[in-house]
Enzyme design. Structure first.
Site, mmCIF file in Angstrom:
data_model
loop_
_atom_site.group_PDB
_atom_site.id
_atom_site.type_symbol
_atom_site.label_atom_id
_atom_site.label_comp_id
_atom_site.label_asym_id
_atom_site.label_seq_id
_atom_site.Cartn_x
_atom_site.Cartn_y
_atom_site.Cartn_z
ATOM 1 N N LYS A 52 7.222 8.338 -2.499
ATOM 2 C CA LYS A 52 6.591 9.264 -3.459
ATOM 3 C C LYS A 52 6.800 10.714 -3.001
ATOM 4 C CE LYS A 52 3.411 5.679 -4.918
ATOM 5 N NZ LYS A 52 2.098 5.035 -4.852
ATOM 6 N N GLN A 96 -3.696 5.489 -2.148
ATOM 7 C CA GLN A 96 -2.795 4.338 -2.086
ATOM 8 C C GLN A 96 -3.596 3.049 -1.862
ATOM 9 O OE1 GLN A 96 0.454 4.488 -2.736
ATOM 10 N NE2 GLN A 96 0.856 2.335 -2.349
ATOM 11 N N ASP A 119 -2.542 8.283 -11.176
ATOM 12 C CA ASP A 119 -2.224 6.850 -11.203
ATOM 13 C C ASP A 119 -2.639 6.231 -12.546
ATOM 14 O OD1 ASP A 119 -0.931 5.549 -9.087
ATOM 15 O OD2 ASP A 119 -2.705 5.647 -7.798
HETATM 16 N N1 GUN Z 1 -0.217 0.191 -4.409
HETATM 17 C C1 GUN Z 1 0.794 -0.457 -5.039
HETATM 18 N N2 GUN Z 1 1.139 0.182 -6.187
HETATM 19 C C2 GUN Z 1 0.322 1.258 -6.281
HETATM 20 C C3 GUN Z 1 0.192 2.300 -7.234
HETATM 21 O O1 GUN Z 1 0.894 2.370 -8.250
HETATM 22 N N3 GUN Z 1 -0.778 3.230 -6.961
HETATM 23 C C4 GUN Z 1 -1.573 3.170 -5.873
HETATM 24 N N4 GUN Z 1 -2.493 4.121 -5.703
HETATM 25 N N5 GUN Z 1 -1.479 2.209 -4.963
HETATM 26 C C5 GUN Z 1 -0.530 1.256 -5.169
#
Ligand code: GUN
Length: 293
Positions: A52, A96, A119
């Site tokens: 990211k 996350q 998100d």
């Molecule tokens: N863990 C796996 N996929 C995601 C996501 O799209 N967002 C977040 N915050 N955690 C994740």
């Protein structure tokens, strides 16, 4: 059969976002800023967060990562969320997942200011999506709709079957495709573990979305000739044919299904690359105040 190239479509969208970011910096001297909160040492989470950060750099956005040990308490994490909610330098942020077991994920998600919830996990954003108000859309459903649109596939009036009803993929994608909106207007069936005659239901789909989390669950006899197949699964399995000793496979038995369908997403290189694009797209929207004004 046409392969839907998620890697290429993601690169195209990133180029578009990079142009918009450059324009923002030129016009307003404003650089969109995404923050990620990472608690603990789950290796997959560290890899995702690094990806990211890299994507932000690639499109000219700022990114910050707040790393905390696995022993961080729920209260401490809620304080960090509160701090980021109120930090004017940060346009949007994510926490996350998964979080360590002693922390209630829902409590943390609900503590995020919906205006910064890039998100799209906060119930306010989910609710706004359901009633067709501007909202941050969750990553995988957004990615799937982009793959469909940019491959020139029509959804209006089509039979869409989604297999799997998770909060982050199956349920929201079923809503997005059934909404009265551009690239919606489909007739959607959401299947799950209690669905009867699953094979027949799937075999009636014009567009079949596999998000069930079982390797190669969708077989050739579950797919209509000429259907569009979107594979959300991602499983790492042992293989003696690769150098690493592993290979990635999806929820669809690609070899046999690809012979029958008109379009299919590969694994890897299909839905996967689209998810980070969704996050930076939401961050751009947050910086431009497009969703909440
Ligand atoms: N863990 C796996 N996929 C995601 C996501 O799209 N967002 C977040 N915050 N955690 C994740």
């Amino acid at each position: 059969m046409n392969l839907i190239n998620g890697k290429q479509i993601a690169a195209e969208i990133k180029t578009e976002i990079a142009k918009e970011v450059a324009k923002m910096i030129d016009d307003d001297d404003k650089n969109p800023h995404l923050a990620a909160v990472l608690v603990g040492d789950d290796p997959a989470s560290h890899t995702y967060v690094a990806a990211k950060e890299k994507a932000c750099q690639n499109v000219g956005m700022l990114s910050s990562v707040y790393r905390y040990p696995a022993e961080t308490t729920e209260k401490e994490l809620l304080n960090i969320v509160h701090f980021l909610n109120n930090d004017p330098e940060i346009d949007g942020f994510i926490v996350q997942l998964p979080l360590p077991k002693h922390i209630d994920e829902n409590k943390v998600i609900e503590a995020i200011d919906p205006k910064k919830d890039v998100d799209g996990f906060h119930p306010v954003n989910v609710g706004r999506m359901v009633i067709n108000l501007p909202a941050y859309l969750p990553a995988t459903p957004f990615g799937i709709t982009q793959l469909i649109q940019r491959s020139g596939i029509e959804t209006e009036g089509k039979n869409v079957v989604v297999v799997g009803r998770s909060n982050i993929v199956g349920t929201p994608v079923s809503i997005l495709l059934s909404r009265k909106a551009k690239f919606g207007n489909a007739t959607v069936t959401l299947c799950h573990s209690k669905t009867e005659n699953l094979k027949e239901v799937c075999a009636n789909a014009d567009i079949l979305i596999a998000a069930i989390g079982v390797p190669e669950f969708i077989k050739e006899d579950m797919v209509k000739d000429g259907a569009v197949v979107i594979d959300v699964g991602m499983h790492r399995i042992k293989s003696d044919k690769t150098k690493s000793g592993f290979k990635l496979i999806g929820d669809v038995a690609f070899e046999e299904v690809s012979k029958k369908c008109s379009h299919i997403t590969p694994v890897p290189g299909g839905v996967g690359p689209m998810t980070i694009v969704a996050l930076i797209n939401n961050t751009l929207k947050a910086a431009k105040k497009e969703v909440y004004g």
